[in-house]
Motif scaffolding. Sequence first.
Motif, PDB file in Angstrom:
ATOM      1  N   ILE A   1       0.838  -1.204   0.000  1.00 38.17           N
ATOM      2  CA  ILE A   1       0.000   0.000   0.000  1.00 38.17           C
ATOM      3  C   ILE A   1       0.874   1.254   0.000  1.00 38.17           C
ATOM      4  CG2 ILE A   1      -1.625   1.336   1.411  1.00 38.17           C
ATOM      5  CD1 ILE A   1      -2.826  -1.420   2.237  1.00 38.17           C
ATOM      6  N   SER A   2       1.942   1.241   0.781  1.00 38.35           N
ATOM      7  CA  SER A   2       2.828   2.415   0.804  1.00 38.35           C
ATOM      8  C   SER A   2       3.489   2.632  -0.554  1.00 38.35           C
ATOM      9  CB  SER A   2       3.876   2.285   1.906  1.00 38.35           C
ATOM     10  OG  SER A   2       4.828   1.297   1.593  1.00 38.35           O
ATOM     11  N   GLY A   3       3.735   1.572  -1.290  1.00 40.34           N
ATOM     12  CA  GLY A   3       4.276   1.706  -2.646  1.00 40.34           C
ATOM     13  C   GLY A   3       3.304   2.436  -3.565  1.00 40.34           C
ATOM     14  N   PHE A   4       2.017   2.107  -3.430  1.00 44.80           N
ATOM     15  CA  PHE A   4       1.002   2.802  -4.231  1.00 44.80           C
ATOM     16  C   PHE A   4       0.888   4.270  -3.827  1.00 44.80           C
ATOM     17  CE2 PHE A   4      -0.872  -1.553  -4.854  1.00 44.80           C
ATOM     18  CZ  PHE A   4      -0.632  -1.602  -6.220  1.00 44.80           C
ATOM     19  N   VAL A   5       0.936   4.542  -2.541  1.00 43.23           N
ATOM     20  CA  VAL A   5       0.878   5.932  -2.058  1.00 43.23           C
ATOM     21  C   VAL A   5       2.088   6.710  -2.583  1.00 43.23           C
ATOM     22  CG1 VAL A   5       0.934   7.395   0.001  1.00 43.23           C
ATOM     23  CG2 VAL A   5      -0.509   5.369  -0.035  1.00 43.23           C
ATOM     24  N   ALA A   6       3.245   6.058  -2.632  1.00 43.60           N
ATOM     25  CA  ALA A   6       4.455   6.714  -3.139  1.00 43.60           C
ATOM     26  C   ALA A   6       4.320   7.059  -4.618  1.00 43.60           C
ATOM     27  CB  ALA A   6       5.669   5.828  -2.901  1.00 43.60           C
ATOM     28  N   ILE A   7       3.696   6.181  -5.380  1.00 48.76           N
ATOM     29  CA  ILE A   7       3.481   6.465  -6.804  1.00 48.76           C
ATOM     30  C   ILE A   7       2.576   7.680  -6.958  1.00 48.76           C
ATOM     31  CG2 ILE A   7       2.409   5.600  -8.926  1.00 48.76           C
ATOM     32  CD1 ILE A   7       3.441   2.805  -8.116  1.00 48.76           C
ATOM     33  N   VAL A   8       1.497   7.724  -6.173  1.00 44.40           N
ATOM     34  CA  VAL A   8       0.581   8.872  -6.224  1.00 44.40           C
ATOM     35  C   VAL A   8       1.309  10.152  -5.812  1.00 44.40           C
ATOM     36  CG1 VAL A   8      -1.496   9.876  -5.186  1.00 44.40           C
ATOM     37  CG2 VAL A   8      -1.485   7.477  -5.877  1.00 44.40           C
ATOM     38  N   ALA A   9       2.112  10.064  -4.749  1.00 46.09           N
ATOM     39  CA  ALA A   9       2.859  11.243  -4.283  1.00 46.09           C
ATOM     40  C   ALA A   9       3.837  11.715  -5.359  1.00 46.09           C
ATOM     41  CB  ALA A   9       3.607  10.917  -2.994  1.00 46.09           C
ATOM     42  N   PHE A  10       4.494  10.786  -6.034  1.00 48.76           N
ATOM     43  CA  PHE A  10       5.436  11.167  -7.093  1.00 48.76           C
ATOM     44  C   PHE A  10       4.715  11.857  -8.243  1.00 48.76           C
ATOM     45  CE2 PHE A  10       7.628  10.276 -11.077  1.00 48.76           C
ATOM     46  CZ  PHE A  10       8.847  10.879 -10.823  1.00 48.76           C
ATOM     47  N   LEU A  11       3.599  11.260  -8.688  1.00 50.77           N
ATOM     48  CA  LEU A  11       2.854  11.842  -9.808  1.00 50.77           C
ATOM     49  C   LEU A  11       2.282  13.209  -9.447  1.00 50.77           C
ATOM     50  CD1 LEU A  11       1.060   8.659 -11.174  1.00 50.77           C
ATOM     51  CD2 LEU A  11       3.043   9.837 -12.133  1.00 50.77           C
ATOM     52  N   LEU A  12       1.781  13.345  -8.233  1.00 47.87           N
ATOM     53  CA  LEU A  12       1.285  14.654  -7.803  1.00 47.87           C
ATOM     54  C   LEU A  12       2.424  15.663  -7.664  1.00 47.87           C
ATOM     55  CD1 LEU A  12      -1.488  13.871  -5.175  1.00 47.87           C
ATOM     56  CD2 LEU A  12      -1.759  14.962  -7.392  1.00 47.87           C
ATOM     57  N   GLY A  13       3.590  15.183  -7.277  1.00 47.71           N
ATOM     58  CA  GLY A  13       4.746  16.068  -7.167  1.00 47.71           C
ATOM     59  C   GLY A  13       5.146  16.646  -8.508  1.00 47.71           C
TER      60      GLY A  13
ATOM     61  N   ALA B   1       2.851  17.136 -11.010  1.00 47.08           N
ATOM     62  CA  ALA B   1       1.757  17.983 -11.485  1.00 47.08           C
ATOM     63  C   ALA B   1       1.442  19.127 -10.516  1.00 47.08           C
ATOM     64  CB  ALA B   1       0.505  17.127 -11.703  1.00 47.08           C
ATOM     65  N   LYS B   2       1.193  18.785  -9.248  1.00 50.31           N
ATOM     66  CA  LYS B   2       0.813  19.791  -8.244  1.00 50.31           C
ATOM     67  C   LYS B   2       1.595  19.529  -6.969  1.00 50.31           C
ATOM     68  CE  LYS B   2      -3.717  20.494 -10.074  1.00 50.31           C
ATOM     69  NZ  LYS B   2      -4.746  21.439  -9.912  1.00 50.31           N
ATOM     70  N   PRO B   3       2.773  20.119  -6.834  1.00 51.87           N
ATOM     71  CA  PRO B   3       3.630  19.855  -5.668  1.00 51.87           C
ATOM     72  C   PRO B   3       2.966  20.154  -4.327  1.00 51.87           C
ATOM     73  CG  PRO B   3       4.831  21.081  -7.337  1.00 51.87           C
ATOM     74  CD  PRO B   3       3.412  21.018  -7.781  1.00 51.87           C
ATOM     75  N   ARG B   4       2.026  21.069  -4.321  1.00 55.95           N
ATOM     76  CA  ARG B   4       1.362  21.412  -3.058  1.00 55.95           C
ATOM     77  C   ARG B   4       0.549  20.230  -2.520  1.00 55.95           C
ATOM     78  NH1 ARG B   4      -2.159  26.823  -2.203  1.00 55.95           N
ATOM     79  NH2 ARG B   4      -1.414  27.119  -0.101  1.00 55.95           N
ATOM     80  N   TRP B   5      -0.136  19.510  -3.405  1.00 54.66           N
ATOM     81  CA  TRP B   5      -0.920  18.346  -2.990  1.00 54.66           C
ATOM     82  C   TRP B   5      -0.036  17.166  -2.622  1.00 54.66           C
ATOM     83  CZ3 TRP B   5      -5.865  18.284  -1.722  1.00 54.66           C
ATOM     84  CH2 TRP B   5      -6.661  19.344  -2.144  1.00 54.66           C
ATOM     85  N   ALA B   6       1.105  17.086  -3.238  1.00 59.91           N
ATOM     86  CA  ALA B   6       2.021  15.977  -2.964  1.00 59.91           C
ATOM     87  C   ALA B   6       2.523  16.013  -1.530  1.00 59.91           C
ATOM     88  CB  ALA B   6       3.196  16.019  -3.939  1.00 59.91           C
ATOM     89  N   ARG B   7       2.574  17.180  -0.943  1.00 60.15           N
ATOM     90  CA  ARG B   7       3.045  17.330   0.437  1.00 60.15           C
ATOM     91  C   ARG B   7       2.214  16.477   1.396  1.00 60.15           C
ATOM     92  NH1 ARG B   7       2.549  23.064   1.764  1.00 60.15           N
ATOM     93  NH2 ARG B   7       4.014  23.212   0.055  1.00 60.15           N
ATOM     94  N   PHE B   8       0.893  16.458   1.208  1.00 64.64           N
ATOM     95  CA  PHE B   8       0.017  15.680   2.079  1.00 64.64           C
ATOM     96  C   PHE B   8       0.265  14.179   1.920  1.00 64.64           C
ATOM     97  CE2 PHE B   8      -2.409  19.625   1.339  1.00 64.64           C
ATOM     98  CZ  PHE B   8      -2.404  20.091   2.645  1.00 64.64           C
ATOM     99  N   PHE B   9       0.470  13.766   0.675  1.00 62.06           N
ATOM    100  CA  PHE B   9       0.742  12.349   0.443  1.00 62.06           C
ATOM    101  C   PHE B   9       2.099  11.949   1.001  1.00 62.06           C
ATOM    102  CE2 PHE B   9      -2.802  12.761  -2.416  1.00 62.06           C
ATOM    103  CZ  PHE B   9      -3.407  11.527  -2.351  1.00 62.06           C
ATOM    104  N   ASN B  10       3.072  12.853   0.920  1.00 62.15           N
ATOM    105  CA  ASN B  10       4.382  12.557   1.495  1.00 62.15           C
ATOM    106  C   ASN B  10       4.320  12.465   3.017  1.00 62.15           C
ATOM    107  OD1 ASN B  10       6.050  12.273  -0.797  1.00 62.15           O
ATOM    108  ND2 ASN B  10       6.007  14.475  -1.093  1.00 62.15           N
ATOM    109  N   MET B  11       3.527  13.330   3.639  1.00 60.72           N
ATOM    110  CA  MET B  11       3.358  13.231   5.095  1.00 60.72           C
ATOM    111  C   MET B  11       2.680  11.919   5.462  1.00 60.72           C
ATOM    112  SD  MET B  11       2.436  16.981   6.539  1.00 60.72           S
ATOM    113  CE  MET B  11       1.929  17.975   5.163  1.00 60.72           C
ATOM    114  N   GLY B  12       1.688  11.545   4.691  1.00 61.11           N
ATOM    115  CA  GLY B  12       1.023  10.265   4.916  1.00 61.11           C
ATOM    116  C   GLY B  12       1.965   9.098   4.698  1.00 61.11           C
TER     117      GLY B  12
END
Length: 128
Positions: free
Chosen positions: A85-97, A99-110
């Motif tokens: 699951i953390s691998g999937f969250v990391a993929i989402v965080a990378f892709l958001l980073g 496109a929208k670095p501001r949203w990626a911050r929340f996924f990185n904290m998670g």
Amino acid sequence: MERQAFLTLTTSSQWILFLAIGLIIFSWVEKKRLYQQLGQGTFVLLGLFALWILLTDQIVLPAVVSDQVVPVEAQALSYFSGLLISGFVAIVAFLLGQAKPRWARFFNMGLVAIGLALFFMVYQLQRV
């Protein structure tokens, strides 16, 4: 599963998990996006490792003797599921980073929170 092989799988993933968490936290301190991406990539590699563990039946559940005792193997399977699951969250965080670095911050904290929970989960698992 043999105890030594079990410890090898969990210990190696624990150290790599520690590295991934450290890279992301270091990226926040140094404000370097490359370290963040390396941490996210490390989480993705851990997710792929966990997928391999789960698909190849490296950990086999024993027959349940008692209703009250959860086998160590079952706890390990939940740990490796968490890594997946953390691998999937990391993929989402990378892709958001990208496109929208501001949203990626929340996924990185998670991602760091999930990583810390998994780190202590495997620590308790190895003590058994």
